[in-house]
Motif scaffolding. Sequence first.
Motif, short mmCIF file in Angstrom:
data_model
loop_
_atom_site.label_atom_id
_atom_site.label_comp_id
_atom_site.label_asym_id
_atom_site.label_seq_id
_atom_site.Cartn_x
_atom_site.Cartn_y
_atom_site.Cartn_z
N SER A 72 0.77 -1.23 0.00
CA SER A 72 0.00 0.00 0.00
C SER A 72 0.81 1.28 0.00
CB SER A 72 -0.90 0.00 1.22
OG SER A 72 -0.08 -0.10 2.36
N SER A 73 2.07 1.21 -0.33
CA SER A 73 2.83 2.45 -0.23
C SER A 73 3.98 2.45 -1.19
CB SER A 73 3.33 2.61 1.20
OG SER A 73 4.02 3.81 1.33
N SER A 74 4.58 3.61 -1.31
CA SER A 74 5.72 3.75 -2.20
C SER A 74 6.95 3.20 -1.52
CB SER A 74 5.93 5.23 -2.48
OG SER A 74 7.29 5.54 -2.58
N SER A 75 7.76 2.48 -2.28
CA SER A 75 8.91 1.84 -1.66
C SER A 75 9.92 2.85 -1.17
CB SER A 75 9.59 0.91 -2.65
OG SER A 75 10.46 1.62 -3.48
N VAL B 209 7.28 -11.05 -9.80
CA VAL B 209 8.27 -10.16 -10.39
C VAL B 209 8.65 -9.07 -9.40
CG1 VAL B 209 8.71 -8.51 -12.24
CG2 VAL B 209 7.39 -10.57 -12.73
N VAL B 210 9.92 -8.93 -9.13
CA VAL B 210 10.40 -7.82 -8.31
C VAL B 210 11.32 -6.97 -9.18
CG1 VAL B 210 11.76 -7.15 -6.30
CG2 VAL B 210 10.25 -9.13 -6.16
N VAL B 211 11.03 -5.66 -9.22
CA VAL B 211 11.83 -4.73 -10.03
C VAL B 211 12.61 -3.84 -9.09
CG1 VAL B 211 11.75 -3.08 -11.92
CG2 VAL B 211 9.86 -4.67 -11.59
N VAL B 212 13.91 -3.77 -9.28
CA VAL B 212 14.75 -2.92 -8.43
C VAL B 212 15.44 -1.90 -9.31
CG1 VAL B 212 16.61 -2.92 -6.73
CG2 VAL B 212 15.12 -4.92 -6.92
N ASP B 213 15.24 -0.63 -9.00
CA ASP B 213 15.81 0.42 -9.84
C ASP B 213 15.91 1.71 -9.03
OD1 ASP B 213 15.76 0.51 -13.29
OD2 ASP B 213 16.25 2.31 -12.16
N ILE B 214 16.88 2.55 -9.35
CA ILE B 214 17.01 3.84 -8.67
C ILE B 214 15.95 4.81 -9.17
CG2 ILE B 214 18.63 4.83 -10.34
CD1 ILE B 214 19.23 5.28 -6.66
N SER B 215 15.34 4.51 -10.29
CA SER B 215 14.39 5.43 -10.91
C SER B 215 12.96 4.94 -10.73
CB SER B 215 14.72 5.54 -12.40
OG SER B 215 13.57 5.92 -13.13
N ALA C 175 10.97 4.19 -14.01
CA ALA C 175 11.30 2.92 -14.65
C ALA C 175 10.42 1.81 -14.10
CB ALA C 175 12.78 2.60 -14.43
N VAL C 176 10.22 1.84 -12.81
CA VAL C 176 9.41 0.83 -12.15
C VAL C 176 7.95 0.94 -12.59
CG1 VAL C 176 8.47 0.22 -9.89
CG2 VAL C 176 10.94 0.59 -10.18
N THR C 177 7.45 2.16 -12.60
CA THR C 177 6.06 2.39 -13.00
C THR C 177 5.82 1.96 -14.44
OG1 THR C 177 6.19 4.34 -11.59
CG2 THR C 177 4.25 4.13 -12.98
N LYS C 178 6.77 2.27 -15.30
CA LYS C 178 6.58 2.00 -16.71
C LYS C 178 6.33 0.51 -16.96
CE LYS C 178 8.12 3.58 -21.16
NZ LYS C 178 9.09 4.40 -21.90
N ALA D 172 4.13 -6.91 -11.06
CA ALA D 172 5.46 -6.50 -10.63
C ALA D 172 5.40 -5.66 -9.36
CB ALA D 172 6.14 -5.70 -11.74
N LEU D 173 6.36 -5.88 -8.52
CA LEU D 173 6.52 -5.09 -7.31
C LEU D 173 7.77 -4.25 -7.46
CD1 LEU D 173 5.55 -5.62 -3.99
CD2 LEU D 173 8.02 -5.49 -4.17
N GLY D 174 7.64 -2.95 -7.30
CA GLY D 174 8.79 -2.10 -7.55
C GLY D 174 9.49 -1.64 -6.29
N ILE D 175 10.80 -1.72 -6.28
CA ILE D 175 11.59 -1.22 -5.16
C ILE D 175 12.54 -0.17 -5.69
CG2 ILE D 175 13.29 -1.83 -3.40
CD1 ILE D 175 12.04 -4.58 -3.27
N VAL D 176 12.34 1.05 -5.22
CA VAL D 176 13.17 2.16 -5.68
C VAL D 176 14.34 2.28 -4.72
CG1 VAL D 176 13.22 4.62 -6.21
CG2 VAL D 176 11.14 3.29 -6.65
#
Lengths: 437, 437, 437, 437
Positions: free
Chosen positions: D176-179, D366-372, D375-378, D387-391
Amino acid sequence: MRRGGARQEVEARGHLVDSFILARIFGAIMDADGDFEVSEMRVGRRKGDQSYARLLVRGRSRRHLDRILNTVYRAGATPMQQGEAALRAAPRDMVMPDGFYCTTNNRTQVFSGGAWMDVGRMMMDKCIAVSGGAARCVPVRDVKKGDMIVVGEAGVRVAPPEKPREGGGVFEFMASSSSSERPTRQMARRVAADMLRTEAAGGRIVLVGGPAIVHTGAADAVAWMVGKGHVGGLLAGNALAVHDIENATRGTSLGMSARDGTPAPHGHRNHMEAINQVFRAGSIREMVASGQLKKGIMYQCVRRGVPFALAGSIRDDGPLPDVVADVTEAQRRYRDVLDGAGMVLMVSTMLHSIAVGNMIPADVKVVVVDISQPAVTKLMDRGTRQALGIVTDVGAFLPMVAEELRRAGPGARRPGGGAGRRGGRARGGRGGAAFRA
Amino acid sequence: MRRGGARQEVEARGHLVDSFILARIFGAIMDADGDFEVSEMRVGRRKGDQSYARLLVRGRSRRHLDRILNTVYRAGATPMQQGEAALRAAPRDMVMPDGFYCTTNNRTQVFSGGAWMDVGRMMMDKCIAVSGGAARCVPVRDVKKGDMIVVGEAGVRVAPPEKPREGGGVFEFMASSSSSERPTRQMARRVAADMLRTEAAGGRIVLVGGPAIVHTGAADAVAWMVGKGHVGGLLAGNALAVHDIENATRGTSLGMSARDGTPAPHGHRNHMEAINQVFRAGSIREMVASGQLKKGIMYQCVRRGVPFALAGSIRDDGPLPDVVADVTEAQRRYRDVLDGAGMVLMVSTMLHSIAVGNMIPADVKVVVVDISQPAVTKLMDRGTRQALGIVTDVGAFLPMVAEELRRAGPGARRPGGGAGRRGGRARGGRGGAAFRA
Amino acid sequence: MRRGGARQEVEARGHLVDSFILARIFGAIMDADGDFEVSEMRVGRRKGDQSYARLLVRGRSRRHLDRILNTVYRAGATPMQQGEAALRAAPRDMVMPDGFYCTTNNRTQVFSGGAWMDVGRMMMDKCIAVSGGAARCVPVRDVKKGDMIVVGEAGVRVAPPEKPREGGGVFEFMASSSSSERPTRQMARRVAADMLRTEAAGGRIVLVGGPAIVHTGAADAVAWMVGKGHVGGLLAGNALAVHDIENATRGTSLGMSARDGTPAPHGHRNHMEAINQVFRAGSIREMVASGQLKKGIMYQCVRRGVPFALAGSIRDDGPLPDVVADVTEAQRRYRDVLDGAGMVLMVSTMLHSIAVGNMIPADVKVVVVDISQPAVTKLMDRGTRQALGIVTDVGAFLPMVAEELRRAGPGARRPGGGAGRRGGRARGGRGGAAFRA
Amino acid sequence: MRRGGARQEVEARGHLVDSFILARIFGAIMDADGDFEVSEMRVGRRKGDQSYARLLVRGRSRRHLDRILNTVYRAGATPMQQGEAALRAAPRDMVMPDGFYCTTNNRTQVFSGGAWMDVGRMMMDKCIAVSGGAARCVPVRDVKKGDMIVVGEAGVRVAPPEKPREGGGVFEFMASSSSSERPTRQMARRVAADMLRTEAAGGRIVLVGGPAIVHTGAADAVAWMVGKGHVGGLLAGNALAVHDIENATRGTSLGMSARDGTPAPHGHRNHMEAINQVFRAGSIREMVASGQLKKGIMYQCVRRGVPFALAGSIRDDGPLPDVVADVTEAQRRYRDVLDGAGMVLMVSTMLHSIAVGNMIPADVKVVVVDISQPAVTKLMDRGTRQALGIVTDVGAFLPMVAEELRRAGPGARRPGGGAGRRGGRARGGRGGAAFRA
């Protein structure tokens, strides 16, 4: 379902399925490791019909159940038998009693004195004071010793916002994708349509804006919107006003000529001179009255009597005499301008946008326009979930919105127009350049 | 070179070539469409030697020349014959005289009374007041009627910062590339080395921080740094303090358990309860005194007597009683904490970082740490050009810096350690976990 | 200066100061911990004059000196006595000899056979082959056994690009600030002016574009630019072509109606149907020939004979029969299209932009347009330092550029116009909507 | 409900409420401006029970109804009476018949020959070929003339992924939140837990990675993960392999020393030398076999027999002989490595991540790890909604994940360990530094 433990029957009503309310309630129970049974479920048979659900919620213990119910109530369910909300007196000025009910930004009601009453001026993360048969949302610094504050979760009912499906607006348009891959012109048209629909319904549109409006060259478009009555309130900081006045009086923004974009002679000091000029005049209003300020966003606000509030911040140059340097007082002024707003347009300022997000109920439409996608996301993560984010260049987007407003607006259809709109009609004939005059 | 027109001979001294000073001066003349001739040029023959240049600058007219010289002086050149700086009295409180000299953040001198004097507490976009043989930088709201303010560009000398080449630090390391493609561990090591070098030289390190320090799990690392004396001043807003205290007293941040990362029961209200608890105690200091606050960043500041200033903003919940709600007063407190700072570490807060950037001279080292690259760039665009940006996750990076400080720090070398460091030695032995205790 | 060690005298010529060349040379020596003495320095006395410098560089050892000289030569200095470049035969196909000279993207010359010769088709990170009195830049996969490859640094001269100062263009405009705070309309005007200036000088403009051009609604503007001859080459991937054809044949982009922005019936499959239609026709050219494709970017390329190359990538749907699936072959096609380009416009595609950045000499003008600031920065970090970044919304920006081209272009001034421009004149009369027809 | 028009009864089964399936079906009907009536609704009475719903859907016309049903079926409903899927022969190689069914990435079944059959190797935006009693998902370039392809929507059943609620993993944690505001250490722990859970369930973990893994200093951590069997497949491009080999053989990344972060002598050419060395050896495998490559990610893949596929791209230097230059062939190799994957970890490469997102069914974690953050949202916007994004900063995050794997992994519990893990056990004892050896 577990035997033993504690149980409580709850119910929910509304567009339970398509607004995700039931899904949220079920999720809340499971996230809290609780258990439930659906005792009754009536789904609206047709689009537009309301649904009804009754659930028996169980926890391992009374304490566990209370924890579950806490989240369930916030998701929109209410207990079957509603008791009175508990009230406790604030022990001192600016001190809430232990166990105070901490508000969401959803429409909320309190059951007190045997009846439900709406909580006035709903805001997030505040407490609720009840007095004289009325309930209102109160920030901690406004709490007075002896105020009767709601404590605990009992007797409080929350209505989560239902998914808007009116059609045609930017909210439906954007629902399922990232704005940065949508046609920009279409988005501008939708935002304009939402603004006009809000106006037609008697709603006031409040603009929350940062100085990038001026730096990117959108000041004329925004000034036009204010002048035409499309903006019914302006919330900003020192910088928007400073750069708008620099632009209006010296033709530069950040020292660059707005006409041809080259560095203006002595341009670096222009914003400091603009500040000094306002101090010399006494205030923005006095600059307008004395004829020193004749165009721009702030000028139009003064001319049209559009209420504005400029909040001070630690990074301000000056700040201008019109800026409210005390942030607690600035919050009060912001809340006054926001009172009754039907739509809020947030442009290129995370600071003021998050502030406003905390002050408005969840059923006020919010459109956020920013070049940075994370800025848009952050606002939603902070609880302003109704916000719709448009990732674009405000210097190009706002003139597009103004152009669409002009095309689609009343002036375009009614040749006569009102007094306030006459000048605009004449300018409108000259096309897009009208916003750049 | 044009015939006719106006001309002025100027000179510059310093590391003209490798600090780009001469390139900037030439560029400034050409950007302003001026003309020049190099009358004399002596390049330092060896690394470390100063260079000297003398130029004849020409413009189309006196007015054009003045415009050119304006930028040339700001780039570091001075006229050959230095005249007295012109002074004019401020006509009223908070009003600067026309033509006031608008400051940069570079070290600046004023020629007045036949001698050069340094301008004290150098800041960007302020004016300079001269009185009693001293010059000081004054914000507009602090100007008093009758203050003698420098007007025009004559008699003012600016020393642009020279490129630091001391070696080993993060500034040299990062010089030519984007941080997001540099080894993170190396960057942490370099920042730690720069901090230790600053400390060794007697410089104070000021931390400017946002609440993401707490949300991302770096509060223990920062509290350790404060406790060990690696932070000599803290500048922040309401949110850092609120979330640090929520974390220290309730073990949550934004309502999530810091221990296992799950949503804590009633977690959403924890930060409001933390705020209420501080109001009840009266202040953060009183919370520490009464034993209610026993760990965290704010606790360590109080315990060690590290000066801090919390600036109010429009988006504050509360704000806490310790927060300075008046932003003009908050700016004064910030400037006091910054006075004499040797290095500033800016972490995850654009608002406070830009504020601080405006308040410090250009020769103070600045390291900006943020997950967002545009945040870093923006600061530099605002004039804090000496800033070095590190794009990383503060929740991972600050613990790395703390670990490197611990390894490389005095305690690691001197078994005895000083009084203030004794506790840390013991904890240091337990490894990286020390920052997470 | 150290006694002992090794030394070498070098010289440099050009706009040493204002193009930062000398600063870079001094910096390179100091970064490598070397030492130097300025033996001679003649600064051009006037704007436009070249300067000359002679330095004695010293290292601790021959090896240390070689390391220093390596960077010094790359920064633009050359040894006083130039020897022949050493050549060694490639041992096998696709294998470069040990010690091969690794190219920059700067204009480069090789001293061989007693004379300097320019290296043809300069690219970054390649080797140089010499044969028949000519030198050319060769990618590793094109190296043939026996090719004579330059090894070592001797006999190679590099000319770093000089700072352009022509005035009026976007490069000068943007020099010192972040684009996201510049007036968008001004930037569009400057880009158009640079394009027209390039065209007037006989330069070809190559567009490197991603599918966001179509998604954001800029396809009509770009198709207009191609149709009017403002784009002399197109480099893209599969997605731009697919979505342009989807847009041209089905009126949707990503399944959304381009007309009113709502989801089109069966819209999700439209791009797959567009792909299938191209396969059925055989190729894009055959679609145009058979009258199935009548508008859009690809159509205009075919109609005008504008060369294009579509490079395959791992994420392609299809890819289209026109896409070069082999990336090594695609690189060759890209290089052919880029040959002789005077300006490159890179829009919303980091993949193809970095590819092109590696293929073009450093003196080709590059403008990068993207909604993401890090995308712009990354390109510059990769060595395409001449690139100018504009952070904006391409859906709004490219129509602005097209409008400025139309206003400022030859058609606007010369009523007659050429054959290729006649149709455009007629459309031009209808105003901004021309790009949206 | 409208009278007249066309109607169809549909049903849905599953976790209709808490997985939002019903909400999506209702929404799909309303978005398409259709109408519906709930004929039957049985909500699972307890957590874990399935629900059942039957709806009567109406449209204005058969055509309108078909359009509505199209989206309804894709949201997970099926018609009450299921007919056979229609099949049509592909008219030519690489050409699908008109009206081909365009796949989603959800688990899909086809009703053919009187029975439901699963579609093998489910991917997004492909067609379905049926032959010999089996159905498989086929990319357009693999379609052969005469292949029997599903056309229309009839006889196709889609199962949208249900919301995972297993607890303890990063998916629940982040819901429920932004990483970027979550504790970094916790996120690393959760990712490690998900990896171990996947392994325990016999699932293979595939890593999709970009060169930032090496540039930010995470190569040792990733090589350790591969060496320990935590990575069962590697998908990347040329750059990851080149920089990993540069790092392993020359100790530099982008020419910077990995040890102390300073520019290495001749560092700029190191990656080209690494490429040349691989060409000289013939391939990466031959470099390992001949003892020239002794560490790093690629080395561990070869040593452990972990399958990898390197896809060529237009921006490649070289590319290495091991890189598949033909992207269509590279897609086939990618699909082979992905076959049967239980979890995919995507790190710092949007190009390869989007490619993989198109190739995997929606029920693969799917886990996406990126500084941006964009990129995760796209990726999620492109349809990889699971996909789960980790910034975060991968240079700090991946070593944390490796450390958590080491602590929590089998080796930590079983002192013996397997043959493949023995070396690791010994290294593991040395703590976090193990990943940096």
